[in-house]
Write a protein that holds these residues in place. Structure first.
Motif, mmCIF file in Angstrom:
data_model
loop_
_atom_site.group_PDB
_atom_site.id
_atom_site.type_symbol
_atom_site.label_atom_id
_atom_site.label_comp_id
_atom_site.label_asym_id
_atom_site.label_seq_id
_atom_site.Cartn_x
_atom_site.Cartn_y
_atom_site.Cartn_z
ATOM 1 N N GLU A 28 0.831 -1.210 0.000
ATOM 2 C CA GLU A 28 0.000 0.000 0.000
ATOM 3 C C GLU A 28 0.866 1.262 0.000
ATOM 4 O OE1 GLU A 28 -3.853 -1.785 2.441
ATOM 5 O OE2 GLU A 28 -2.506 -0.394 3.397
ATOM 6 N N ASP A 65 -6.702 1.672 -8.845
ATOM 7 C CA ASP A 65 -7.306 0.331 -8.886
ATOM 8 C C ASP A 65 -6.556 -0.626 -7.970
ATOM 9 O OD1 ASP A 65 -8.045 0.561 -12.455
ATOM 10 O OD2 ASP A 65 -9.158 1.266 -10.686
ATOM 11 N N HIS A 66 -5.224 -0.500 -7.957
ATOM 12 C CA HIS A 66 -4.421 -1.391 -7.112
ATOM 13 C C HIS A 66 -4.687 -1.114 -5.637
ATOM 14 C CE1 HIS A 66 -0.292 -3.134 -5.909
ATOM 15 N NE2 HIS A 66 -1.179 -4.098 -6.036
ATOM 16 N N LYS A 72 -7.856 -2.815 -4.609
ATOM 17 C CA LYS A 72 -7.631 -4.249 -4.406
ATOM 18 C C LYS A 72 -6.950 -4.523 -3.070
ATOM 19 C CE LYS A 72 -7.297 -5.336 -9.334
ATOM 20 N NZ LYS A 72 -6.403 -5.824 -10.414
ATOM 21 N N LEU A 73 -6.103 -3.606 -2.628
ATOM 22 C CA LEU A 73 -5.355 -3.791 -1.385
ATOM 23 C C LEU A 73 -6.184 -3.445 -0.153
ATOM 24 C CD1 LEU A 73 -1.869 -2.371 -2.424
ATOM 25 C CD2 LEU A 73 -2.492 -4.768 -2.070
ATOM 26 N N ASP A 91 -14.004 2.123 -1.027
ATOM 27 C CA ASP A 91 -14.557 2.728 -2.245
ATOM 28 C C ASP A 91 -14.840 4.214 -2.042
ATOM 29 O OD1 ASP A 91 -16.516 -0.237 -3.042
ATOM 30 O OD2 ASP A 91 -14.440 0.299 -3.470
#
Length: 657
Positions: A57, A103-104, A107-108, A112
């Motif tokens: 992150e 986007d990554h 995912k991590l 939202d």
């Protein structure tokens, strides 16, 4: 005396008790071993999850921050160069990086809601960037509006950076909490293992090693962020934090920047590996100097060829001057690096706090400005003062006004006469650009350097060339063909491969005899790239124009190289004409130049003639043409045309057609 005590147990009962104790100890050992192993695996899993989750992150946020910074830098580069194609290609690449990293992050585990907030801010930045692009593509761009769009885009980028900083701080806090939790588990495990078997100790060591390897990877990432990998010195980010901390604590001190001169030349000649050795060597040399300094000093690697020294004990000018003079001794003796001897030197910029600034960014900008202001030969260090900021502001204002001046037709050409040394008849002229801004003339010394560094010298030089040819065509139509005009050519123009064709096209467009146009090239430009200079001059000569070498005697061209140049005229610099009747060295240099030129069939022009005494000496030495305030100051075209018409017998080019 009767003895009292415990009755002895039989061997059978003793064996049972020992066996029971053995079983109990074995059970306890097995339980503790199981508990130790279980605890160890829990700690190992927590540390692995901490590293695998939070470090990516942080990396992704770092990539996203750099992409945002690059996006803003592209806008400023677009503003400075007006190169739209380069901007579009670069912005698309950075936008893709930004979308990919967001986007990554999702995912991590980034929420939202946070991602939507960031995308909203980025959409605002893109909106202002698009408005900036549309304004740039307009033929009558409003530079005030451009700066407003640029500022809005940067503000949006700063908001986005702020959101990323909050995420980063939150992740770091979680990471620290996880780390503290893991260390607590390790401590508890160590207490449980006290007094138990080697097996439990081995398991504990295994867990500790696993945890250490994970934490070491994380520490290495943070070290890369705050320390320079080549020298091991703290880097610019560490310097920013240190300066910010000292400012918050109200301490006084100074920031000293040292910029190694000609470092790109070293890496370009010997390679980047050798350049790295030079950086390491110089870093150690500076540290040795700081060890004997009476001030508390911390050395940082500021950038590729620049170091920073933070002084926290004193900001007295005398102490800082002593330190600067000590560091300036770098140029006294050559450095032996590998099998090479290098003569190295630095330029030093000094800024003090809190006098010169209240934040780290301003202090670093101030020290940078002090270095860039070191233009006088022999000056090694300079203190920052408020005039440097005011000068920068005037520079930017001049650049902005220059961009509009061409379209607003604010420029005009003045002409300074060249006269014959034997009869003081007009035999030519030099075209000199003037900027009439708001009804007043702006000094060329104020706007020409700005034009050269901003890239505006190219359109400005092309305008001068076209305007001079247009004026020559007017004179030619009136029958005035004996007054060739010299046009100064900038280094950027001369290095442009399309320049010879531009000259030929301009001459043909105005239907003038090419021999009426003379191009003045400075000796410094002529000595920059010998073979290319010769080839370019031959191309120009092929179109029929003549070429003069300006400021001759101040550069580094050799006599043998001069013979290779297809030039027609040498112009003796004002530095050698001044006090020609009094300074013997100047007279000797002028004699040498005249002999050299006449031997090669070249014409000689002495510029900057201001006294009768200087003129008489030049007459006695058979100089061909003279130019200066003694005969004529630069005049507007109409006034100079009147002078040509009143001249009974204009000298110069005899019926070039």
């Amino acid at each position: 005396m009767a003895q009292t005590g415990t009755p002895k147990l039989g061997s059978k009962h003793m064996a049972k008790w020992m066996f029971a104790a053995f079983l109990l100890m074995t059970a306890m050992l097995a339980s503790m071993s199981w508990l130790s192993v279980k605890t160890g695996f829990m700690v190992q899993e927590d540390s692995r999850e901490m590293v695998e989750r939070h470090i990516p992150e942080l990396e992704t946020i770092g990539f996203l921050q750099r992409a945002l910074s690059n996006r803003v830098n592209q806008l400023y580069l677009y503003y400075a160069t007006t190169e739209r194609q380069a901007y579009l290609s670069g912005s698309r690449l950075e936008d893709d990086k930004i979308d990919h990293n967001i986007d990554h992050l999702i995912k991590l585990g980034i929420s939202d809601q946070d991602a939507l907030a960031l995308r909203t801010t980025l959409t605002k930045m893109q909106l202002h960037a698009d408005r900036f692009d549309r304004e740039m593509t307009r033929p009558d761009s409003d530079w005030d509006r451009l700066r407003e769009h640029l500022s809005d885009a940067q503000s949006a980028a700063i908001d986005a950076q702020g959101q990323l900083d909050l995420w980063q701080a939150s992740i770091r806090m979680i990471t620290m909490q996880d780390s503290e939790s893991a260390l607590t588990e390790v401590d508890r495990l160590a207490q449980l293992l006290s007094g138990f078997t080697i097996a439990i100790v081995v398991v504990s060591l295994f867990v500790l090693v696993a945890l250490y390897s994970r934490l070491k990877d994380r520490d290495q990432l943070f070290r890369f962020a705050f320390y320079d990998s080549l020298t091991g010195l703290p880097n610019r980010r560490s310097l920013e934090d240190a300066l910010q901390q000292t400012q918050q604590e109200g301490e006084s001190g100074a920031l000293v920047l040292l910029k190694l001169e000609r470092y790109p030349l070293i890496t370009g000649t010997y390679g980047h590996a050798f350049g790295g050795e030079v950086i390491q060597h110089i870093g150690k040399w500076i540290q040795e100097k700081l060890r004997v300094s009476p001030c508390d000093a911390i050395l940082y690697r500021y950038s590729d060829d620049t170091w920073a020294v933070q002084l926290t004990c004193s900001n007295e000018p005398e102490h800082l001057k002593q330190l600067a003079c000590s560091l300036a001794t770098m140029s006294n003796d050559p450095f032996c690096i590998g099998d090479r001897l290098l003569n190295l030197s630095v330029k030093i910029g000094i800024t003090r706090y809190p006098q010169d600034g209240s934040d780290s960014d301003r202090l670093m900008r101030n020290a940078d400005a002090a270095i860039h202001a070191l233009v006088a030969p022999g000056r090694i260090y300079r203190f920052y003062d408020a005039e440097l900021t005011a000068r920068t502001q005037r520079w930017l204002a001049t650049e902005s006004a220059l961009r509009n001046a061409l379209s607003d037709d604010e420029f005009e050409l003045f002409y300074q006469a060249k006269v014959t040394a034997n009869g003081a008849q007009v035999a030519g002229a030099e075209a000199l650009i003037r900027w009439r801004r708001n009804g007043e003339l702006v000094s060329p010394g104020e706007f020409i350097p700005v034009a050269e560094q901003s890239g505006l010298i190219m359109p400005l030089g092309n305008w001068v060339l076209n305007e001079a040819c247009r004026q020559l065509a007017q004179w030619q139509a009136r029958g005035i063909t004996g007054c060739p005009v010299a046009v100064n050519v900038s280094a950027q123009q001369f290095q442009d491969s399309s320049f010879p064709q531009l000259v030929a096209d301009t001459v043909a467009h105005h239907c003038i005899h090419p021999g009426l146009l003379e191009l003045e090239i400075t000796e410094e430009v002529a000595a920059s790239d010998p073979q290319r200079v010769v080839d370019t001059m031959k191309e120009l000569k092929a179109s029929g124009v003549t070429i003069a070498m300006d400021d001759f005697g101040t550069g580094y061209s050799s006599l043998s190289y001069l013979k290779r140049l297809p030039i027609d005229t040498l112009k003796i610099d004002r530095a050698f004409v001044s006090n020609l009747d009094k300074v013997q060295d100047n007279a000797a240099i002028v004699d040498m130049i005249l002999a050299l030129a006449h031997q090669g069939g070249l014409k000689v022009v002495a510029e900057g003639v201001e006294t009768e005494a200087e003129y008489r000496v030049l007459q006695s030495k058979r100089c061909d043409l003279v130019q200066g305030f003694l005969f004529s100051r630069p005049e507007p075209a109409a006034q100079f045309t009147l002078k040509l018409c009143q001249s009974a017998e204009p000298a110069g080019l005899q019926e070039a057609q």
